[in-house]
Design a protein around this motif. Structure first.
Motif, PDB file in Angstrom:
ATOM      1  N   VAL A 225       0.625  -1.172  -0.152  1.00 50.95           N
ATOM      2  CA  VAL A 225       0.153  -0.345   0.406  1.00 50.95           C
ATOM      3  C   VAL A 225       1.163   0.921  -0.232  1.00 50.95           C
ATOM      4  N   PHE A 226       0.402   2.448  -0.776  1.00 49.27           N
ATOM      5  CA  PHE A 226       1.575   4.008  -0.936  1.00 49.27           C
ATOM      6  C   PHE A 226       0.332   4.734  -0.626  1.00 49.27           C
ATOM      7  N   VAL A 227       0.447   5.554   0.297  1.00 49.49           N
ATOM      8  CA  VAL A 227      -0.411   6.300   0.544  1.00 49.49           C
ATOM      9  C   VAL A 227      -0.176   7.776   0.741  1.00 49.49           C
ATOM     10  N   THR A 228      -0.306   8.698  -0.398  1.00 48.27           N
ATOM     11  CA  THR A 228       0.404  10.186  -0.271  1.00 48.27           C
ATOM     12  C   THR A 228      -1.154  11.363   0.113  1.00 48.27           C
ATOM     13  N   ASP A 229      -0.309  11.753   1.341  1.00 52.20           N
ATOM     14  CA  ASP A 229      -1.261  13.389   1.819  1.00 52.20           C
ATOM     15  C   ASP A 229      -0.930  14.307   0.917  1.00 52.20           C
ATOM     16  N   ASN A 230      -2.234  15.525   1.292  1.00 53.36           N
ATOM     17  CA  ASN A 230      -2.145  16.597   0.585  1.00 53.36           C
ATOM     18  C   ASN A 230      -1.518  17.045  -1.250  1.00 53.36           C
ATOM     19  N   VAL A 231      -2.683  15.794  -1.349  1.00 53.29           N
ATOM     20  CA  VAL A 231      -2.866  15.624  -2.621  1.00 53.29           C
ATOM     21  C   VAL A 231      -3.790  16.694  -3.423  1.00 53.29           C
ATOM     22  N   LEU A 232      -4.696  17.130  -2.769  1.00 53.76           N
ATOM     23  CA  LEU A 232      -5.640  17.905  -3.364  1.00 53.76           C
ATOM     24  C   LEU A 232      -5.035  19.371  -3.318  1.00 53.76           C
ATOM     25  N   TYR A 233      -4.476  19.238  -2.622  1.00 54.70           N
ATOM     26  CA  TYR A 233      -3.669  21.064  -1.739  1.00 54.70           C
ATOM     27  C   TYR A 233      -4.848  21.986  -1.177  1.00 54.70           C
ATOM     28  N   ARG A 234      -5.439  21.759  -0.675  1.00 54.28           N
ATOM     29  CA  ARG A 234      -6.504  22.779  -0.477  1.00 54.28           C
ATOM     30  C   ARG A 234      -7.922  22.803  -1.129  1.00 54.28           C
ATOM     31  N   GLY A 235      -7.805  21.935  -2.137  1.00 50.74           N
ATOM     32  CA  GLY A 235      -8.637  22.164  -3.577  1.00 50.74           C
ATOM     33  C   GLY A 235      -8.378  22.962  -4.302  1.00 50.74           C
TER      34      GLY A 235
ATOM     35  N   CYS B  51      -2.024   7.786 -11.352  1.00 44.67           N
ATOM     36  CA  CYS B  51      -3.638   6.776 -12.114  1.00 44.67           C
ATOM     37  C   CYS B  51      -3.389   6.183 -12.957  1.00 44.67           C
ATOM     38  N   ARG B  52      -2.110   7.138 -14.122  1.00 49.03           N
ATOM     39  CA  ARG B  52      -1.770   6.071 -15.056  1.00 49.03           C
ATOM     40  C   ARG B  52      -0.712   5.126 -15.052  1.00 49.03           C
ATOM     41  N   ASN B  53       0.122   4.641 -13.940  1.00 49.15           N
ATOM     42  CA  ASN B  53       0.412   4.016 -14.236  1.00 49.15           C
ATOM     43  C   ASN B  53      -0.047   2.526 -14.229  1.00 49.15           C
ATOM     44  N   GLU B  54       0.354   2.021 -14.829  1.00 47.06           N
ATOM     45  CA  GLU B  54      -0.325   0.427 -14.214  1.00 47.06           C
ATOM     46  C   GLU B  54       0.204  -0.698 -13.805  1.00 47.06           C
ATOM     47  N   GLU B  55       1.559  -0.702 -12.992  1.00 45.61           N
ATOM     48  CA  GLU B  55       1.735  -1.246 -11.775  1.00 45.61           C
ATOM     49  C   GLU B  55       1.017  -0.539 -10.235  1.00 45.61           C
ATOM     50  N   LEU B  56      -0.229   0.012 -10.007  1.00 48.06           N
ATOM     51  CA  LEU B  56      -0.886   0.911  -8.630  1.00 48.06           C
ATOM     52  C   LEU B  56      -2.630   0.717  -9.857  1.00 48.06           C
ATOM     53  N   ILE B  57      -3.095   0.007  -8.208  1.00 54.00           N
ATOM     54  CA  ILE B  57      -4.705   0.946  -8.606  1.00 54.00           C
ATOM     55  C   ILE B  57      -4.971   1.482  -7.165  1.00 54.00           C
ATOM     56  N   THR B  58      -4.937   2.953  -8.578  1.00 54.19           N
ATOM     57  CA  THR B  58      -4.878   4.564  -7.409  1.00 54.19           C
ATOM     58  C   THR B  58      -6.883   4.612  -6.913  1.00 54.19           C
TER      59      THR B  58
ATOM     60  N   ILE C 296      -5.853  12.321  -0.705  1.00 52.70           N
ATOM     61  CA  ILE C 296      -5.051  11.453  -0.197  1.00 52.70           C
ATOM     62  C   ILE C 296      -5.790  10.373  -1.299  1.00 52.70           C
ATOM     63  N   ALA C 297      -3.852  10.626  -1.990  1.00 56.14           N
ATOM     64  CA  ALA C 297      -3.767   9.140  -3.122  1.00 56.14           C
ATOM     65  C   ALA C 297      -3.238   8.115  -1.981  1.00 56.14           C
ATOM     66  N   VAL C 298      -4.390   6.505  -2.574  1.00 57.97           N
ATOM     67  CA  VAL C 298      -3.977   5.569  -1.589  1.00 57.97           C
ATOM     68  C   VAL C 298      -4.257   4.706  -3.287  1.00 57.97           C
ATOM     69  N   CYS C 299      -2.945   3.835  -3.118  1.00 63.79           N
ATOM     70  CA  CYS C 299      -1.834   3.276  -4.481  1.00 63.79           C
ATOM     71  C   CYS C 299      -2.240   1.675  -3.548  1.00 63.79           C
ATOM     72  N   VAL C 300      -2.573   0.876  -4.427  1.00 62.72           N
ATOM     73  CA  VAL C 300      -1.826  -0.709  -3.587  1.00 62.72           C
ATOM     74  C   VAL C 300      -1.351  -0.832  -4.966  1.00 62.72           C
ATOM     75  N   LYS C 301       0.078  -1.901  -4.969  1.00 64.04           N
ATOM     76  CA  LYS C 301       0.814  -1.871  -6.323  1.00 64.04           C
ATOM     77  C   LYS C 301       0.760  -3.167  -6.325  1.00 64.04           C
ATOM     78  N   LYS C 302       0.127  -3.939  -7.569  1.00 61.88           N
ATOM     79  CA  LYS C 302       0.452  -5.059  -8.269  1.00 61.88           C
ATOM     80  C   LYS C 302       0.730  -5.979  -8.682  1.00 61.88           C
ATOM     81  N   ARG C 303      -0.426  -7.488  -8.007  1.00 62.64           N
ATOM     82  CA  ARG C 303       0.824  -8.475  -7.639  1.00 62.64           C
ATOM     83  C   ARG C 303       1.157  -8.714  -9.215  1.00 62.64           C
ATOM     84  N   LYS C 304       2.430  -9.344  -9.636  1.00 63.23           N
ATOM     85  CA  LYS C 304       2.741  -9.754 -10.659  1.00 63.23           C
ATOM     86  C   LYS C 304       1.839 -11.776 -10.668  1.00 63.23           C
ATOM     87  N   SER C 305       0.984 -11.406 -11.753  1.00 63.61           N
ATOM     88  CA  SER C 305       0.065 -12.748 -12.907  1.00 63.61           C
ATOM     89  C   SER C 305       1.074 -13.949 -12.727  1.00 63.61           C
TER      90      SER C 305
END
Length: 218
Positions: A156-166, A193-200, A209-218
């Protein structure tokens, strides 16, 4: 500067709901408010805690310690035998964080890495189950490749403050002092959002807050 992410009455309601009951964290909130030290907002802290409880990480990387507020929340919410590595360059903040971490009884669970975040990240090689990015917003894009490299598949990858007060979503004129950060955060969100490694997902809570999960390799 107003928060235009949610309505004022929603913010007031959530502030009452998530009023801090823990004396140590309450003290830290008051110190941060009095001295204009940026810490994660209460509703965002609650989401961070839940994500930790769900994912049960054993190794967490935090970028941006400040006084150790979110560090303590992460350490208390992770696996019992887990370790938090947290990066901070400001020695005054580190001194304050060490004091609070010791009072929380978490000095064996939290390691503060003193230095410039990008330089520290370049030196890290062991992967993490959970990464929390809450540092200089203008450098998020620079930190991203290191975070992706260090995040385990399924992590899990979490980033705070991504909307910067809107302001990131605002149309029209933006003051010059905020314009560069706003442009960089828009680019950062697009990269996530466009990174194919992530679900965001971008959650309009707190300062965004941006919440991402790194995809598991199939």
């Amino acid at each position: 500067m107003e928060n235009e992410i949610t309505y004022p009455h929603i913010n007031s309601f959530l502030a009452e709901i998530f009023e801090q009951a823990d004396p140590l964290l309450k003290e830290m909130e008051e110190l941060a408010h009095k001295n204009y030290i940026p810490i994660i907002q209460p509703e965002s802290a609650q989401l961070l805690k839940i994500l930790c409880y769900i994912s049960k990480p054993e190794r967490i990387l935090e970028i941006g310690t400040a006084i150790g507020y979110s560090t303590i929340i992460l350490a208390r919410s992770m696996a019992e035998n887990g370790i938090v590595d947290t990066v901070e360059i400001n020695e005054d903040m580190i001194e304050k964080a060490c004091g609070y971490i010791k009072r929380a009884g978490l000095e064996d669970k939290i390691r503060i890495l003193n230095g410039d975040a990008e330089e520290v990240l370049q030196c890290l090689g062991t992967p993490y189950d959970f990464i929390f990015l809450d540092a200089a917003k203008g450098q998020y894009i620079d930190f991203l490749p290191h975070c992706l490299r260090l995040l385990k598949p399924g992590g899990v990858f979490v980033t705070d403050n991504v909307l910067y007060r809107g302001m990131v979503a605002k149309k029209g004129f933006i003051e010059h002092k905020h314009r560069t950060i706003t442009v960089k955060l828009k680019e950062y969100i697009n990269l996530l959002c466009r990174n194919e490694e992530l679900i965001t997902s971008i959650v309009p809570a707190g300062d965004g807050i941006a919440v991402c999960v790194k995809k598991r390799k199939s």
